[in-house]
Design an enzyme around this catalytic site. Structure first.
Site, PDB file in Angstrom:
ATOM      1  N   THR A  47      32.819  35.218  42.120  1.00 20.98           N
ATOM      2  CA  THR A  47      31.862  35.510  41.033  1.00 20.98           C
ATOM      3  C   THR A  47      32.420  36.571  40.072  1.00 20.98           C
ATOM      4  O   THR A  47      32.414  36.367  38.847  1.00 20.98           O
ATOM      5  CB  THR A  47      30.550  36.097  41.628  1.00 20.98           C
ATOM      6  OG1 THR A  47      30.297  35.495  42.892  1.00 20.98           O
ATOM      7  CG2 THR A  47      29.385  35.913  40.695  1.00 20.98           C
ATOM      8  N   HIS A  91      23.620  34.020  42.639  1.00 21.04           N
ATOM      9  CA  HIS A  91      23.952  33.253  43.843  1.00 21.04           C
ATOM     10  C   HIS A  91      22.877  32.199  44.119  1.00 21.04           C
ATOM     11  O   HIS A  91      22.847  31.606  45.193  1.00 21.04           O
ATOM     12  CB  HIS A  91      24.084  34.172  45.057  1.00 21.04           C
ATOM     13  CG  HIS A  91      25.250  35.125  44.974  1.00 21.04           C
ATOM     14  ND1 HIS A  91      26.488  34.748  44.517  1.00 21.04           N
ATOM     15  CD2 HIS A  91      25.368  36.428  45.299  1.00 21.04           C
ATOM     16  CE1 HIS A  91      27.310  35.786  44.560  1.00 21.04           C
ATOM     17  NE2 HIS A  91      26.652  36.819  45.020  1.00 21.04           N
ATOM     18  N   ARG A 113      34.526  27.942  46.718  1.00 18.02           N
ATOM     19  CA  ARG A 113      35.736  28.395  47.438  1.00 18.02           C
ATOM     20  C   ARG A 113      35.701  27.868  48.858  1.00 18.02           C
ATOM     21  O   ARG A 113      34.603  27.681  49.424  1.00 18.02           O
ATOM     22  CB  ARG A 113      35.728  29.929  47.454  1.00 18.02           C
ATOM     23  CG  ARG A 113      36.914  30.569  48.121  1.00 18.02           C
ATOM     24  CD  ARG A 113      36.767  32.084  48.162  1.00 18.02           C
ATOM     25  NE  ARG A 113      37.986  32.733  48.586  1.00 18.02           N
ATOM     26  CZ  ARG A 113      38.087  34.039  48.829  1.00 18.02           C
ATOM     27  NH1 ARG A 113      37.026  34.832  48.676  1.00 18.02           N
ATOM     28  NH2 ARG A 113      39.225  34.561  49.215  1.00 18.02           N
ATOM     29  N   LYS A 248      41.265  41.212  49.161  1.00 20.29           N
ATOM     30  CA  LYS A 248      42.611  40.658  49.336  1.00 20.29           C
ATOM     31  C   LYS A 248      42.935  39.600  48.288  1.00 20.29           C
ATOM     32  O   LYS A 248      44.076  39.434  47.893  1.00 20.29           O
ATOM     33  CB  LYS A 248      42.720  40.048  50.741  1.00 20.29           C
ATOM     34  CG  LYS A 248      43.833  40.663  51.546  1.00 20.29           C
ATOM     35  CD  LYS A 248      43.838  40.181  52.952  1.00 20.29           C
ATOM     36  CE  LYS A 248      45.047  40.727  53.680  1.00 20.29           C
ATOM     37  NZ  LYS A 248      45.080  40.257  55.069  1.00 20.29           N
ATOM     38  N   GLY A 249      41.927  38.829  47.936  1.00 14.38           N
ATOM     39  CA  GLY A 249      42.100  37.844  46.869  1.00 14.38           C
ATOM     40  C   GLY A 249      43.126  36.770  47.177  1.00 14.38           C
ATOM     41  O   GLY A 249      43.885  36.364  46.311  1.00 14.38           O
TER      42      GLY A 249
HETATM   43  S1  PPS Z   1      30.086  38.687  45.524  1.00 18.33           S
HETATM   44  O1  PPS Z   1      29.859  39.998  46.175  1.00 18.33           O
HETATM   45  O2  PPS Z   1      29.453  37.626  46.300  1.00 18.33           O
HETATM   46  O3  PPS Z   1      29.666  38.654  44.131  1.00 18.33           O
HETATM   47  O4  PPS Z   1      31.665  38.485  45.635  1.00 18.33           O
HETATM   48  P1  PPS Z   1      32.532  37.519  44.713  1.00 18.33           P
HETATM   49  O5  PPS Z   1      32.896  38.236  43.485  1.00 18.33           O
HETATM   50  O6  PPS Z   1      31.870  36.188  44.571  1.00 18.33           O
HETATM   51  O7  PPS Z   1      33.833  37.264  45.614  1.00 18.33           O
HETATM   52  C1  PPS Z   1      34.659  38.305  46.075  1.00 18.33           C
HETATM   53  C2  PPS Z   1      35.977  37.672  46.484  1.00 18.33           C
HETATM   54  O8  PPS Z   1      36.696  37.297  45.299  1.00 18.33           O
HETATM   55  C3  PPS Z   1      37.996  37.918  45.345  1.00 18.33           C
HETATM   56  N1  PPS Z   1      38.515  38.212  44.008  1.00 18.33           N
HETATM   57  C4  PPS Z   1      39.651  37.690  43.533  1.00 18.33           C
HETATM   58  N2  PPS Z   1      40.498  36.774  44.047  1.00 18.33           N
HETATM   59  C5  PPS Z   1      41.593  36.468  43.307  1.00 18.33           C
HETATM   60  N3  PPS Z   1      41.870  37.018  42.106  1.00 18.33           N
HETATM   61  C6  PPS Z   1      41.049  37.933  41.555  1.00 18.33           C
HETATM   62  N4  PPS Z   1      41.339  38.474  40.385  1.00 18.33           N
HETATM   63  C7  PPS Z   1      39.868  38.292  42.275  1.00 18.33           C
HETATM   64  N5  PPS Z   1      38.844  39.147  42.045  1.00 18.33           N
HETATM   65  C8  PPS Z   1      38.038  39.092  43.104  1.00 18.33           C
HETATM   66  C9  PPS Z   1      37.720  39.195  46.120  1.00 18.33           C
HETATM   67  O9  PPS Z   1      38.899  39.832  46.538  1.00 18.33           O
HETATM   68  C10 PPS Z   1      36.864  38.655  47.245  1.00 18.33           C
HETATM   69  O10 PPS Z   1      37.616  37.874  48.174  1.00 18.33           O
HETATM   70  P2  PPS Z   1      38.362  38.506  49.458  1.00 18.33           P
HETATM   71  O11 PPS Z   1      38.849  37.318  50.239  1.00 18.33           O
HETATM   72  O12 PPS Z   1      37.346  39.311  50.200  1.00 18.33           O
HETATM   73  O13 PPS Z   1      39.492  39.324  48.948  1.00 18.33           O
END
Ligand code: PPS
Length: 284
Positions: A47, A91, A113, A248-249
Protein backbone atom coordinates in the site's frame (compact mmCIF):
# COMPACT_ATOMS: atom_id res chain seq x y z
CA UNK A 1 -5.79 -11.04 21.62
CA UNK A 2 -5.64 -7.76 19.66
CA UNK A 3 -8.42 -5.21 20.11
CA UNK A 4 -10.61 -5.39 17.01
CA UNK A 5 -14.10 -4.55 15.83
CA UNK A 6 -16.18 -7.32 14.32
CA UNK A 7 -18.81 -6.79 11.65
CA UNK A 8 -20.59 -9.48 9.61
CA UNK A 9 -18.09 -12.10 10.77
CA UNK A 10 -15.02 -10.09 9.76
CA UNK A 11 -12.49 -8.35 12.02
CA UNK A 12 -11.65 -4.70 11.50
CA UNK A 13 -9.08 -2.40 13.14
CA UNK A 14 -10.21 -0.88 16.42
CA UNK A 15 -9.16 2.58 15.21
CA UNK A 16 -12.12 2.71 12.82
CA UNK A 17 -14.21 5.64 14.15
CA UNK A 18 -17.44 4.50 15.80
CA UNK A 19 -18.87 1.19 14.77
CA UNK A 20 -17.90 -0.47 11.51
CA UNK A 21 -21.43 -0.56 10.11
CA UNK A 22 -21.84 3.22 10.49
CA UNK A 23 -18.40 3.96 9.02
CA UNK A 24 -19.14 1.76 6.00
CA UNK A 25 -22.46 3.52 5.51
CA UNK A 26 -20.78 6.92 5.73
CA UNK A 27 -18.16 5.79 3.19
CA UNK A 28 -20.84 4.43 0.87
CA UNK A 29 -22.30 7.93 0.55
CA UNK A 30 -19.04 9.86 0.59
CA UNK A 31 -18.65 12.57 -2.03
CA UNK A 32 -15.93 11.47 -4.49
CA UNK A 33 -13.98 13.90 -6.68
CA UNK A 34 -12.90 13.21 -10.27
CA UNK A 35 -9.24 13.62 -9.32
CA UNK A 36 -9.37 11.29 -6.26
CA UNK A 37 -7.01 8.31 -6.26
CA UNK A 38 -7.62 5.29 -4.02
CA UNK A 39 -4.94 2.72 -3.21
CA UNK A 40 -6.66 -0.51 -2.29
CA UNK A 41 -5.00 -3.61 -0.84
CA UNK A 42 -5.06 -6.41 1.68
CA UNK A 43 -2.68 -5.38 4.53
CA UNK A 44 1.07 -5.73 3.91
CA UNK A 45 0.74 -5.93 0.15
CA UNK A 46 2.57 -2.72 -0.81
CA UNK A 47 0.00 0.00 0.00
CA UNK A 48 2.63 2.55 1.07
CA UNK A 49 4.82 1.74 -1.92
CA UNK A 50 2.03 2.38 -4.43
CA UNK A 51 0.88 5.41 -2.44
CA UNK A 52 4.38 6.91 -2.61
CA UNK A 53 4.65 6.35 -6.36
CA UNK A 54 1.15 7.71 -7.02
CA UNK A 55 1.84 10.71 -4.82
CA UNK A 56 4.97 11.66 -6.78
CA UNK A 57 3.09 11.21 -10.04
CA UNK A 58 0.10 13.23 -8.84
CA UNK A 59 2.18 16.13 -7.56
CA UNK A 60 4.95 16.04 -10.19
CA UNK A 61 7.48 16.24 -7.35
CA UNK A 62 9.84 13.44 -6.47
CA UNK A 63 9.48 13.95 -2.71
CA UNK A 64 8.03 11.65 -0.08
CA UNK A 65 4.73 12.39 1.52
CA UNK A 66 4.58 10.13 4.57
CA UNK A 67 1.58 7.91 5.19
CA UNK A 68 -1.69 7.99 3.29
CA UNK A 69 -5.00 8.95 4.83
CA UNK A 70 -6.92 5.72 5.20
CA UNK A 71 -10.62 5.78 4.34
CA UNK A 72 -11.24 3.17 7.00
CA UNK A 73 -9.67 5.03 9.94
CA UNK A 74 -10.69 8.65 9.41
CA UNK A 75 -13.78 10.71 10.07
CA UNK A 76 -15.54 11.60 6.83
CA UNK A 77 -15.34 15.32 7.73
CA UNK A 78 -11.55 15.10 7.75
CA UNK A 79 -11.52 13.29 4.39
CA UNK A 80 -13.98 15.84 2.96
CA UNK A 81 -11.68 18.67 3.96
CA UNK A 82 -8.49 17.31 2.39
CA UNK A 83 -7.26 19.38 -0.55
CA UNK A 84 -7.41 18.03 -4.10
CA UNK A 85 -6.01 15.91 -5.57
CA UNK A 86 -6.69 13.49 -2.73
CA UNK A 87 -4.73 10.28 -2.46
CA UNK A 88 -6.49 7.87 -0.11
CA UNK A 89 -5.73 4.30 0.91
CA UNK A 90 -7.89 1.48 2.21
CA UNK A 91 -7.79 -2.17 3.20
CA UNK A 92 -11.50 -2.49 2.47
CA UNK A 93 -12.72 -4.43 -0.54
CA UNK A 94 -13.80 -2.79 -3.79
CA UNK A 95 -17.51 -3.22 -3.00
CA UNK A 96 -16.99 -1.35 0.29
CA UNK A 97 -15.62 1.76 -1.46
CA UNK A 98 -17.85 4.83 -1.87
CA UNK A 99 -20.70 4.18 -4.31
CA UNK A 100 -19.48 6.94 -6.63
CA UNK A 101 -16.16 5.11 -7.09
CA UNK A 102 -18.04 1.98 -8.12
CA UNK A 103 -19.96 4.18 -10.56
CA UNK A 104 -16.67 5.18 -12.21
CA UNK A 105 -15.62 8.35 -10.37
CA UNK A 106 -12.00 8.73 -9.24
CA UNK A 107 -9.29 6.13 -9.86
CA UNK A 108 -8.35 2.98 -8.00
CA UNK A 109 -4.93 1.33 -7.79
CA UNK A 110 -5.47 -2.20 -6.55
CA UNK A 111 -2.40 -4.11 -5.43
CA UNK A 112 -2.01 -7.74 -4.42
CA UNK A 113 0.99 -9.78 -3.16
CA UNK A 114 1.77 -13.46 -2.66
CA UNK A 115 0.18 -14.69 0.58
CA UNK A 116 3.31 -16.21 2.13
CA UNK A 117 5.27 -12.94 2.13
CA UNK A 118 2.13 -11.12 3.28
CA UNK A 119 1.86 -13.49 6.26
CA UNK A 120 5.47 -12.90 7.34
CA UNK A 121 5.24 -9.14 6.83
CA UNK A 122 1.93 -9.04 8.73
CA UNK A 123 3.21 -11.02 11.71
CA UNK A 124 6.42 -9.02 12.09
CA UNK A 125 4.47 -5.78 11.72
CA UNK A 126 2.06 -6.86 14.48
CA UNK A 127 4.87 -7.77 16.86
CA UNK A 128 6.64 -4.44 16.25
CA UNK A 129 3.50 -2.41 16.50
CA UNK A 130 3.08 -0.57 19.73
CA UNK A 131 0.09 -2.75 20.62
CA UNK A 132 0.58 -4.06 24.15
CA UNK A 133 -2.40 -6.37 23.81
CA UNK A 134 -0.82 -8.29 20.92
CA UNK A 135 1.37 -11.25 21.78
CA UNK A 136 1.23 -13.78 19.01
CA UNK A 137 3.68 -16.53 18.12
CA UNK A 138 4.44 -17.04 14.43
CA UNK A 139 2.96 -20.53 14.59
CA UNK A 140 -0.32 -19.32 16.05
CA UNK A 141 -0.44 -16.33 13.73
CA UNK A 142 0.04 -18.52 10.64
CA UNK A 143 -2.76 -20.83 11.76
CA UNK A 144 -5.16 -17.90 12.29
CA UNK A 145 -4.03 -16.36 8.99
CA UNK A 146 -4.63 -19.62 7.10
CA UNK A 147 -8.12 -19.77 8.62
CA UNK A 148 -8.82 -16.15 7.69
CA UNK A 149 -9.17 -15.03 11.31
CA UNK A 150 -7.31 -11.78 10.70
CA UNK A 151 -7.94 -8.07 10.60
CA UNK A 152 -9.62 -7.53 7.21
CA UNK A 153 -10.41 -11.24 6.98
CA UNK A 154 -8.83 -13.87 4.84
CA UNK A 155 -6.11 -13.15 2.27
CA UNK A 156 -7.95 -15.62 0.02
CA UNK A 157 -11.25 -13.74 0.27
CA UNK A 158 -9.47 -10.47 -0.49
CA UNK A 159 -7.81 -12.12 -3.49
CA UNK A 160 -11.14 -13.52 -4.73
CA UNK A 161 -12.63 -10.06 -4.40
CA UNK A 162 -9.73 -8.76 -6.54
CA UNK A 163 -10.34 -11.50 -9.14
CA UNK A 164 -14.09 -11.06 -9.09
CA UNK A 165 -13.80 -7.31 -9.56
CA UNK A 166 -11.38 -7.89 -12.43
CA UNK A 167 -13.81 -10.31 -14.10
CA UNK A 168 -17.09 -8.47 -13.54
CA UNK A 169 -16.53 -4.74 -13.01
CA UNK A 170 -17.08 -2.89 -16.27
CA UNK A 171 -15.61 0.49 -15.28
CA UNK A 172 -12.21 1.56 -16.53
CA UNK A 173 -11.14 3.33 -13.32
CA UNK A 174 -9.15 0.44 -11.79
CA UNK A 175 -5.53 -0.51 -12.38
CA UNK A 176 -4.57 -3.97 -11.11
CA UNK A 177 -1.03 -4.24 -9.79
CA UNK A 178 1.02 -7.17 -8.50
CA UNK A 179 3.78 -6.63 -5.93
CA UNK A 180 6.06 -9.24 -7.49
CA UNK A 181 5.68 -7.64 -10.95
CA UNK A 182 6.60 -4.28 -9.48
CA UNK A 183 9.72 -5.80 -7.95
CA UNK A 184 10.61 -7.33 -11.31
CA UNK A 185 10.19 -4.18 -13.41
CA UNK A 186 9.52 -1.04 -11.39
CA UNK A 187 9.98 1.43 -14.24
CA UNK A 188 7.39 -0.41 -16.37
CA UNK A 189 4.92 -0.27 -13.48
CA UNK A 190 5.61 3.39 -12.68
CA UNK A 191 5.04 4.16 -16.38
CA UNK A 192 1.81 2.16 -16.32
CA UNK A 193 0.57 3.98 -13.20
CA UNK A 194 1.42 7.37 -14.73
CA UNK A 195 -0.50 6.53 -17.92
CA UNK A 196 -3.47 5.29 -15.88
CA UNK A 197 -3.51 8.51 -13.84
CA UNK A 198 -3.32 10.44 -17.14
CA UNK A 199 -0.12 12.14 -16.02
CA UNK A 200 2.24 12.83 -18.90
CA UNK A 201 5.88 13.07 -17.93
CA UNK A 202 9.09 12.67 -19.85
CA UNK A 203 11.09 9.51 -19.36
CA UNK A 204 13.61 11.20 -17.07
CA UNK A 205 10.95 12.08 -14.47
CA UNK A 206 9.54 8.55 -14.59
CA UNK A 207 13.07 7.24 -14.04
CA UNK A 208 13.52 9.63 -11.12
CA UNK A 209 10.25 8.44 -9.53
CA UNK A 210 11.41 4.85 -10.06
CA UNK A 211 14.75 5.53 -8.40
CA UNK A 212 13.07 7.25 -5.49
CA UNK A 213 10.66 4.36 -4.97
CA UNK A 214 13.07 1.45 -4.83
CA UNK A 215 13.05 -0.15 -1.41
CA UNK A 216 16.67 0.74 -0.80
CA UNK A 217 16.16 4.44 -1.40
CA UNK A 218 12.85 4.63 0.40
CA UNK A 219 14.00 2.92 3.54
CA UNK A 220 17.04 5.16 3.70
CA UNK A 221 15.45 8.51 3.06
CA UNK A 222 11.76 8.31 3.88
CA UNK A 223 12.26 9.03 7.59
CA UNK A 224 14.53 11.96 6.89
CA UNK A 225 12.14 13.58 4.50
CA UNK A 226 8.63 13.13 5.79
CA UNK A 227 6.92 15.75 7.91
CA UNK A 228 7.67 15.70 11.68
CA UNK A 229 3.97 15.06 12.39
CA UNK A 230 4.12 11.86 10.31
CA UNK A 231 7.33 10.85 12.08
CA UNK A 232 5.58 11.21 15.45
CA UNK A 233 2.81 9.00 14.19
CA UNK A 234 5.28 6.38 13.05
CA UNK A 235 7.18 6.48 16.34
CA UNK A 236 3.99 5.90 18.25
CA UNK A 237 3.28 2.91 16.05
CA UNK A 238 6.52 1.15 16.60
CA UNK A 239 8.15 -0.20 19.74
CA UNK A 240 11.73 0.15 18.56
CA UNK A 241 11.16 3.50 16.79
CA UNK A 242 11.91 1.91 13.46
CA UNK A 243 9.41 2.19 10.69
CA UNK A 244 7.63 -1.17 10.65
CA UNK A 245 6.08 -0.43 7.27
CA UNK A 246 9.43 -0.55 5.44
CA UNK A 247 11.04 -3.78 6.57
CA UNK A 248 12.67 -5.93 3.90
CA UNK A 249 10.75 -5.32 0.71
CA UNK A 250 11.63 -8.65 -0.88
CA UNK A 251 9.95 -11.47 -2.71
CA UNK A 252 10.61 -14.79 -0.97
CA UNK A 253 11.43 -13.72 2.59
CA UNK A 254 8.81 -16.28 3.69
CA UNK A 255 11.49 -18.96 3.23
CA UNK A 256 13.29 -17.55 6.27
CA UNK A 257 10.20 -17.98 8.44
CA UNK A 258 8.05 -20.92 7.27
CA UNK A 259 9.19 -24.32 8.48
CA UNK A 260 9.07 -27.14 5.93
CA UNK A 261 5.95 -28.51 7.64
CA UNK A 262 4.24 -25.09 7.74
CA UNK A 263 5.00 -24.63 4.06
CA UNK A 264 3.51 -28.02 3.15
CA UNK A 265 0.33 -27.28 5.08
CA UNK A 266 0.03 -23.79 3.57
CA UNK A 267 0.67 -25.11 0.04
CA UNK A 268 -2.17 -27.60 0.43
CA UNK A 269 -4.57 -24.87 1.54
CA UNK A 270 -3.34 -22.60 -1.28
CA UNK A 271 -3.76 -25.25 -3.96
CA UNK A 272 -7.25 -26.16 -2.76
CA UNK A 273 -8.46 -22.55 -2.48
CA UNK A 274 -6.86 -21.38 -5.73
CA UNK A 275 -7.73 -24.39 -7.90
CA UNK A 276 -10.31 -22.47 -9.95
CA UNK A 277 -8.21 -19.38 -10.62
CA UNK A 278 -5.73 -18.73 -13.40
CA UNK A 279 -3.55 -16.43 -11.33
CA UNK A 280 -0.21 -17.81 -10.23
CA UNK A 281 1.92 -15.79 -7.85
CA UNK A 282 5.66 -15.60 -7.92
CA UNK A 283 6.86 -16.83 -4.52
CA UNK A 284 10.57 -16.24 -5.05
S1 PPS B 1 0.24 -1.69 5.52
O1 PPS B 1 0.67 -1.48 6.93
O2 PPS B 1 -0.72 -2.79 5.45
O3 PPS B 1 -0.29 -0.48 4.90
O4 PPS B 1 1.57 -2.16 4.79
P1 PPS B 1 1.83 -2.07 3.22
O5 PPS B 1 2.35 -0.73 2.90
O6 PPS B 1 0.65 -2.55 2.46
O7 PPS B 1 2.98 -3.17 3.00
C1 PPS B 1 4.21 -3.14 3.67
C2 PPS B 1 5.16 -4.04 2.90
O8 PPS B 1 5.52 -3.39 1.67
C3 PPS B 1 6.96 -3.32 1.61
N1 PPS B 1 7.42 -2.15 0.86
C4 PPS B 1 8.16 -2.23 -0.25
N2 PPS B 1 8.57 -3.30 -0.97
C5 PPS B 1 9.34 -3.04 -2.06
N3 PPS B 1 9.71 -1.80 -2.44
C6 PPS B 1 9.33 -0.71 -1.75
N4 PPS B 1 9.71 0.49 -2.13
C7 PPS B 1 8.50 -0.91 -0.60
N5 PPS B 1 7.93 -0.08 0.31
C8 PPS B 1 7.29 -0.85 1.19
C9 PPS B 1 7.34 -3.22 3.07
O9 PPS B 1 8.72 -3.43 3.28
C10 PPS B 1 6.45 -4.29 3.66
O10 PPS B 1 6.87 -5.61 3.31
P2 PPS B 1 7.94 -6.46 4.17
O11 PPS B 1 7.94 -7.83 3.55
O12 PPS B 1 7.46 -6.46 5.58
O13 PPS B 1 9.26 -5.79 4.01
Amino acid sequence: CLKTKKYKGKYYASIIPGNVKDQLERLENMEVRDDDTFVLSYPKSGTHWVFTIASMLRTGKSSYSGSPHFLDYNEIDLLDNLPSPRLLASHLTFDQLPRQVREGKGKVLLITRNPKDVAVSYHIFMTKLNAPDYKGSWEGFLRFYSEGRMLYGSWFDAFFDWENTKATYKGDNILYLIYEDMKQDLLANVTKIAAFLCETYDKSFLEEVTDRSTFKTMVKTVMEEIKPSDQDYIHQMSDDKKLPIYRKGEVGDWKNHFTVAQNEIFDKIYQEKMKNTNCTFRFE
